[in-house]
Design a protein around this motif. Structure first.
Motif, short mmCIF file in Angstrom:
data_model
loop_
_atom_site.label_atom_id
_atom_site.label_comp_id
_atom_site.label_asym_id
_atom_site.label_seq_id
_atom_site.Cartn_x
_atom_site.Cartn_y
_atom_site.Cartn_z
N ARG A 115 0.83 -1.21 0.00
CA ARG A 115 0.00 0.00 0.00
C ARG A 115 0.86 1.26 0.00
NH1 ARG A 115 -3.25 -2.48 4.36
NH2 ARG A 115 -2.63 -0.73 5.66
N ILE A 116 1.95 1.24 0.75
CA ILE A 116 2.86 2.39 0.78
C ILE A 116 3.46 2.62 -0.60
CG2 ILE A 116 5.08 3.24 1.67
CD1 ILE A 116 4.27 1.82 4.35
N ALA A 117 3.97 1.58 -1.22
CA ALA A 117 4.58 1.70 -2.55
C ALA A 117 3.56 2.21 -3.56
CB ALA A 117 5.15 0.36 -2.98
N ALA A 118 2.35 1.67 -3.51
CA ALA A 118 1.30 2.10 -4.44
C ALA A 118 0.94 3.57 -4.23
CB ALA A 118 0.06 1.22 -4.29
N ALA A 119 0.88 4.00 -2.98
CA ALA A 119 0.49 5.38 -2.69
C ALA A 119 1.51 6.39 -3.20
CB ALA A 119 0.29 5.56 -1.18
N ILE A 120 2.79 6.01 -3.21
CA ILE A 120 3.79 6.96 -3.70
C ILE A 120 4.15 6.72 -5.17
CG2 ILE A 120 4.71 7.50 -1.43
CD1 ILE A 120 7.07 5.70 -2.05
N GLY A 121 3.51 5.71 -5.77
CA GLY A 121 3.66 5.51 -7.21
C GLY A 121 4.93 4.83 -7.66
N ARG A 163 6.04 -10.86 5.46
CA ARG A 163 6.65 -9.63 5.94
C ARG A 163 7.56 -9.06 4.86
NH1 ARG A 163 8.78 -9.63 11.83
NH2 ARG A 163 8.08 -7.52 11.66
N ALA A 164 7.79 -7.78 4.94
CA ALA A 164 8.68 -7.11 4.00
C ALA A 164 9.74 -6.36 4.78
CB ALA A 164 7.89 -6.14 3.12
N TRP A 165 10.90 -6.28 4.20
CA TRP A 165 12.01 -5.54 4.79
C TRP A 165 12.15 -4.24 4.06
CZ3 TRP A 165 17.31 -4.83 2.93
CH2 TRP A 165 18.13 -4.25 3.88
N ALA A 166 12.17 -3.14 4.78
CA ALA A 166 12.30 -1.82 4.17
C ALA A 166 13.74 -1.63 3.70
CB ALA A 166 11.92 -0.74 5.16
N ASP A 167 13.90 -1.40 2.43
CA ASP A 167 15.22 -1.19 1.85
C ASP A 167 15.27 0.23 1.31
OD1 ASP A 167 17.12 -2.60 -0.88
OD2 ASP A 167 17.79 -1.75 1.00
N ILE A 168 15.03 1.19 2.17
CA ILE A 168 14.94 2.59 1.77
C ILE A 168 16.30 3.22 1.96
CG2 ILE A 168 13.77 4.77 2.18
CD1 ILE A 168 11.53 3.01 3.49
N PRO A 169 16.96 3.62 0.88
CA PRO A 169 18.29 4.21 1.04
C PRO A 169 18.25 5.54 1.78
CG PRO A 169 17.55 4.37 -1.23
CD PRO A 169 16.51 3.58 -0.49
N VAL A 213 10.91 -1.69 -5.39
CA VAL A 213 11.83 -0.56 -5.35
C VAL A 213 12.11 -0.17 -3.90
CG1 VAL A 213 12.08 1.90 -5.90
CG2 VAL A 213 11.21 0.32 -7.62
N LEU A 214 11.11 -0.27 -3.05
CA LEU A 214 11.25 0.13 -1.65
C LEU A 214 11.46 -1.01 -0.67
CD1 LEU A 214 8.46 2.84 -1.17
CD2 LEU A 214 10.91 3.19 -1.41
N PHE A 215 10.96 -2.19 -1.00
CA PHE A 215 10.93 -3.27 -0.04
C PHE A 215 11.50 -4.55 -0.60
CE2 PHE A 215 7.46 -0.38 0.99
CZ PHE A 215 7.72 -0.12 2.32
N VAL A 216 12.10 -5.34 0.28
CA VAL A 216 12.63 -6.65 -0.06
C VAL A 216 11.76 -7.67 0.66
CG1 VAL A 216 14.63 -8.18 0.13
CG2 VAL A 216 14.97 -5.72 -0.25
N PRO A 217 11.12 -8.59 -0.09
CA PRO A 217 10.30 -9.60 0.57
C PRO A 217 11.15 -10.49 1.48
CG PRO A 217 9.88 -9.56 -1.79
CD PRO A 217 11.08 -8.70 -1.54
N CYS A 218 10.59 -10.86 2.62
CA CYS A 218 11.28 -11.73 3.57
C CYS A 218 10.67 -13.12 3.51
CB CYS A 218 11.12 -11.19 4.99
SG CYS A 218 12.02 -9.69 5.28
N GLU A 219 11.42 -14.06 3.99
CA GLU A 219 10.94 -15.44 4.04
C GLU A 219 9.91 -15.63 5.14
OE1 GLU A 219 12.72 -18.46 2.65
OE2 GLU A 219 13.86 -17.28 1.25
N ARG A 220 9.93 -14.76 6.12
CA ARG A 220 8.99 -14.90 7.24
C ARG A 220 7.60 -14.51 6.76
NH1 ARG A 220 11.14 -12.31 12.55
NH2 ARG A 220 9.44 -13.55 13.32
N ALA A 221 6.64 -15.27 7.10
CA ALA A 221 5.25 -15.17 6.70
C ALA A 221 4.75 -13.76 6.36
CB ALA A 221 4.36 -15.78 7.77
#
Length: 82
Positions: free
Chosen positions: A47-53, A68-74, A58-66
């Motif tokens: 939802r965050i990625a979609a809201a900022i277009g 969840r996403a890891w924020a990869d924001i430089p 680009v913003l998040f790396v999927p995690c193996e844990r059920a």
């Protein structure tokens, strides 16, 4: 961080406005932009990625844990090669 300051249209977006647009606490967005929060549920990340277009990956790396996403924001704006 730079990506979260503007939408895909180039319009400015405050932490408060983004939080309201994606129905998450303001502290979640603030934590992501400051680096104090690194993980969140995948649905919120999408939802965050979609809201900022931008694409989710680009913003998040999927995690193996059920779901969840890891924020990869430089912390610094990304440099695009010429």
């Amino acid at each position: 961080m730079e990506l979260m300051q503007r939408t895909g249209t180039g319009a400015r977006l405050t932490v408060r406005q983004l939080a309201a647009a994606v129905d998450v606490p303001t502290g979640t967005i603030g934590g992501l932009t400051s680096g104090t929060q690194r993980f969140l549920p995948e649905d919120k990340a999408r939802r965050i990625a979609a809201a900022i277009g931008v694409d989710y990956l680009v913003l998040f790396v999927p995690c193996e844990r059920a779901g969840r996403a890891w924020a990869d924001i430089p912390a610094e704006p990304m440099k695009v090669p010429a």
